[in-house]
Enzyme design. Structure first.
Site, PDB file in Angstrom:
ATOM      1  NE  ARG A 131     -90.993 -27.443  -8.809  1.00 42.44           N
ATOM      2  CZ  ARG A 131     -91.586 -28.495  -9.326  1.00 42.44           C
ATOM      3  NH1 ARG A 131     -91.017 -29.646  -9.319  1.00 42.44           N
ATOM      4  NH2 ARG A 131     -92.703 -28.610  -9.915  1.00 42.44           N
ATOM      5  CB  THR A 161     -90.280 -38.026  -9.531  1.00 44.50           C
ATOM      6  OG1 THR A 161     -90.511 -36.911 -10.408  1.00 44.50           O
ATOM      7  CG2 THR A 161     -89.992 -37.224  -8.165  1.00 44.50           C
ATOM      8  CB  THR A 171     -88.273 -34.672 -10.097  1.00 49.47           C
ATOM      9  OG1 THR A 171     -89.016 -34.973 -11.168  1.00 49.47           O
ATOM     10  CG2 THR A 171     -88.734 -33.098  -9.710  1.00 49.47           C
ATOM     11  CD  GLU A 187     -92.827 -33.012 -14.901  1.00 55.08           C
ATOM     12  OE1 GLU A 187     -92.775 -33.437 -13.642  1.00 55.08           O
ATOM     13  OE2 GLU A 187     -93.878 -32.957 -15.835  1.00 55.08           O
ATOM     14  CD  GLU A 235     -89.379 -30.509 -12.350  1.00 56.55           C
ATOM     15  OE1 GLU A 235     -90.240 -30.866 -11.862  1.00 56.55           O
ATOM     16  OE2 GLU A 235     -88.358 -31.183 -12.326  1.00 56.55           O
ATOM     17  CG  ASP A 239     -94.407 -29.797 -13.022  1.00 54.91           C
ATOM     18  OD1 ASP A 239     -95.051 -30.359 -13.733  1.00 54.91           O
ATOM     19  OD2 ASP A 239     -93.810 -30.309 -11.924  1.00 54.91           O
ATOM     20  CB  SER A 288     -93.748 -29.182  -7.062  1.00 56.58           C
ATOM     21  OG  SER A 288     -93.418 -30.658  -6.828  1.00 56.58           O
ATOM     22  CB  SER A 289     -97.991 -32.966  -7.341  1.00 59.11           C
ATOM     23  OG  SER A 289     -98.643 -32.226  -8.460  1.00 59.11           O
ATOM     24  N   GLY A 303     -95.825 -37.562 -10.429  1.00 58.21           N
ATOM     25  CA  GLY A 303     -96.632 -36.268 -10.568  1.00 58.21           C
ATOM     26  C   GLY A 303     -97.674 -35.842  -9.731  1.00 58.21           C
TER      27      GLY A 303
HETATM   28  N1  GLU Z   1     -92.507 -32.489 -11.642  1.00 56.90           N
HETATM   29  C1  GLU Z   1     -93.444 -33.088 -10.888  1.00 56.90           C
HETATM   30  C2  GLU Z   1     -93.974 -32.255  -9.604  1.00 56.90           C
HETATM   31  O1  GLU Z   1     -92.914 -31.517  -9.236  1.00 56.90           O
HETATM   32  C3  GLU Z   1     -93.152 -34.390 -10.401  1.00 56.90           C
HETATM   33  C4  GLU Z   1     -92.991 -35.447 -11.553  1.00 56.90           C
HETATM   34  C5  GLU Z   1     -93.184 -36.790 -10.981  1.00 56.90           C
HETATM   35  O2  GLU Z   1     -93.298 -37.278  -9.908  1.00 56.90           O
HETATM   36  O3  GLU Z   1     -93.480 -37.684 -11.832  1.00 56.90           O
HETATM   37  O4  GLU Z   1     -94.875 -32.366  -9.290  1.00 56.90           O
END
Ligand code: GLU
Length: 646
Positions: A126, A436, A454, A456, A484, A487, A514-515, A537
């Site tokens: 990350r 992503t 990703t 982002e 990124e 986030d 992050s997700s 996301g």
């Molecule tokens: N940056 C996002 C995250 O880390 C991911 C973005 C996406 O999946 O579109 O959660």
């Protein structure tokens, strides 16, 4: 071909790293006694013709959101690479063929189940905030996600190099060959690559160089048109020749000027657009920030669900903790039983999924962030007594109201925490992202990889790494810079329980929350069954939840579980995103939810049927998902030739 074996010192280093990761603020919870007592239902993966027993040992499978990416992984596996080699080859190839989603300008989480040691762990690549980052750096700025201030120190090159060095069979220069060939000789634009909403969106055209590449003359390329990216081929050749230091250090004597392209590129700022805004904002990244970047090894968080062990990404992702909280809250309901009014698509099922997600997202907003910087109460968040308390208000057929607030999981993890009343503070808002990519690989040695990567948003900040030369020409490195750092919370916040700074506020060197949720499901005896994940996301957590329930509760095959229309929730409010045709739409609206239509996620999965030893893959038609099971009959893209040939 150079074949290296994993040596025991590497394993003991890993063990130490994992112990460190577990001993920090996040710890793996004990399985709930009730859950452990349940017997796992049989997962149905699908049907494949029987393989002669001798061929079973040659099997491998790769599932990627793009056919060229899948082909790159498959060819590496066919040449003796393991799942780790193949995953790295896929990640680099996707930088060429799916550049809007991920690449060396960004970072991700690579989950590995390493068969020889039986360990499951993550390489966290990350992005990090540079040393000059501040909690208020996004304030009073229009569109921070399209400016250099959003660029985090990229992690993919160090993360993948670490993966190969410790757990791969092949050297970096060989694993990079498919990507170099695709960038240099070209590939045929796929429908998604050529889709005007991707190729010509505002982000793709944020800088003149990106606009000219993705949307030349204001038009997307035609489907099938040959696309080359010579600057990227050159960049990848530099990394292949000199290793990751050529990316992270400015070494002009060796021709390594990528670091200069990143540092100069992230100074990009847009013209002011808000009243009172005087100028845009570039990033503060320095050569020292780049030189200091290190990937981290992390242990997964894990919980039992109906007899299976689910392992998912720990902080700095919120994905694993949120997913597992939801599963723990839902386990007391017979979600798979249509006779009791549940079953897939049933209003009761959707209602409970939505409300469990709302409760978990209340905790996510307050307690989840980079555990290297803040004390994430991971064990408390997943303690059975805590999730029982949090889930107690869930009632089938009733929409949870008022909106759930965060709880205090700390007393379930640490002694001596005095009960406090939380301050009322606004929860930070974050929405779903646009791109992503997720892919998964399994090899003939029994290694599994589940990798979400990703930059982002679509096209990151829409700016290529590169710099202006004295003659005025642009030295383009051919890869996009991430956004990124958006986030993080976009303005300073307060944790209502500790009254200190918000857990996901910007700090120098910190990773944004992050997700991303690369996940694996294991049998109770610890044998791996499935590896999967999704982009999207904060909807990622819901996509992984949908697929998990589809497999375990609803008895779907792997591909059915991926195809089924999805439900997503990304906050505490009564708003549910549903894919078109989801049968619970009217029922949820009648319960008072706001139901918004959406396309949700892109899940790629690989699995093994433990009874037959056969490998399976599933991929998402929402993008260009492609599965290649080895050994295969005829090549998927015959014109492509040997991607690993010199
Ligand atoms: N940056 C996002 C995250 O880390 C991911 C973005 C996406 O999946 O579109 O959660």
């Amino acid at each position: 071909m150079v074949v290296r074996k994993v040596r025991s010192p590497a394993l003991s280093r890993l063990r130490r790293a994992l112990l460190l990761a577990c001993g920090g603020a996040v710890a793996v919870p004990a399985a709930s006694a009730a859950a452990a007592a349940q017997v796992g239902v049989e997962l149905k993966l699908g049907t494949l013709p029987a393989l002669p027993p001798g061929l079973l040992r040659q099997q491998a499978v790769v599932a990627v959101s793009n056919p060229y990416g899948a082909e790159a992984g498959a060819q590496v596996l066919e040449k003796g690479g393991n799942a780790i080699d193949a995953a790295v080859a896929v990640a680099y190839a996707l930088n060429v063929v799916e550049p809007q989603s991920a690449g060396i300008g960004g970072g991700g989480f690579m989950m590995i189940h390493h068969a020889a040691s039986g360990k499951t762990f993550y390489i966290d690549s990350r992005e990090k905030a540079p040393a000059g980052a501040t909690p208020a750096m996004f304030t009073k700025l229009s569109n921070p996600s399209l400016q250099g201030v959003a660029v985090g120190v990229p992690g993919m090159v160090r993360g993948t190099a670490l993966a190969l060095e410790r757990w791969g069979n092949l050297p970096l220069h060989q694993v990079l060959k498919p990507a170099i060939k695709l960038a240099d000789k070209g590939f045929n634009a796929t429908p998604r690559y050529a889709d005007p909403s991707v190729a010509c969106n505002a982000r793709a055209q944020n800088s003149p160089e990106a606009a000219a590449f993705f949307c030349p003359g204001g038009k997307p390329p035609a489907v099938g048109q040959l696309i080359t990216n010579k600057p990227l081929a050159g960049t990848l050749r530099l990394i292949a020749a000199h290793g990751p230091d050529c990316f992270y250090l400015y070494l002009p004597a060796k021709g390594c000027d990528i670091a200069r392209g990143i540092v100069e590129g992230q100074k990009f700022k847009r013209a002011p657009q808000l009243p009172g805004e005087t100028e845009g904002r570039g990033g503060s990244m320095t050569y020292a920030d780049l030189a200091g970047y290190r990937a981290a090894l992390r242990a997964p968080v894990e919980a039992r669900y109906r007899g299976y062990t689910v392992k998912a990404m720990s902080p700095p992702s919120s994905g694993g903790l949120t997913l597992l909280q939801v599963l723990e809250m839902l386990e007391r309901f017979p979600l798979g039983d249509p006779a009791q009014g549940y079953g897939w698509g049933g209003v009761k099922t959707a209602n409970l999924m939505a409300d469990a997600l709302r409760v978990a997202f209340a905790d996510r907003a307050v307690w989840m962030g980079d555990a290297d910087f803040v004390s994430v109460p991971g064990r408390g968040l997943l303690a059975p007594q805590y999730t029982a308390l949090r889930g107690a208000a869930l009632l089938p057929g009733v929409r949870l109201a008022p909106n759930p607030e965060s709880g205090d999981p700390r007393p379930y993890q640490w002694s001596g925490i005095k009960p406090v009343r939380p301050l009322a503070v606004a929860a930070p808002i974050d929405g779903p992202g646009e791109t992503t990519t997720h892919f998964a690989v399994a090899d003939r040695w029994g290694n599994f990889v589940s990798y979400t990567n990703t930059i982002e948003s679509s096209h990151g900040i829409g700016v290529f790494a590169g710099y202006r030369k004295p003659d005025g020409s642009f030295r383009n490195h051919g890869f996009l810079l991430n956004n990124e750092l958006t986030d993080f919370n976009l303005a300073p916040t307060t944790n209502p329980w500790t009254q200190g700074a918000g857990y996901n506020d910007v700090e120098p060197g910190k990773r944004p929350r992050s997700s991303m949720t690369p996940t694996m499901i294991f049998r109770a005896d610890g044998t791996p069954l499935l590896a999967f994940g999704s982009p999207g996301g904060s909807t990622i957590i819901s996509s992984v939840l949908n697929v998990t329930l589809n497999l375990i509760d609803h008895g779907m095959t792997l591909q059915q579980a991926i195809d089924a229309r999805r439900l997503a929730v990304t906050g505490v409010g009564p708003t549910v995103q549903l894919e078109a045709g989801h049968p619970a739409a009217a029922g949820l609206a009648a319960l008072g939810y706001t139901v918004n239509p959406a396309d949700i996620g892109s899940v790629q999965a690989v699995g093994i049927d433990p009874r037959t030893g056969r490998y399976y893959g599933g991929a998402d038609k929402r993008r260009e998902g492609t599965v290649i099971v080895l050994p295969r009959g005829k090549p998927l893209l015959p014109a492509l030739g040997d991607l690993l040939a010199p």
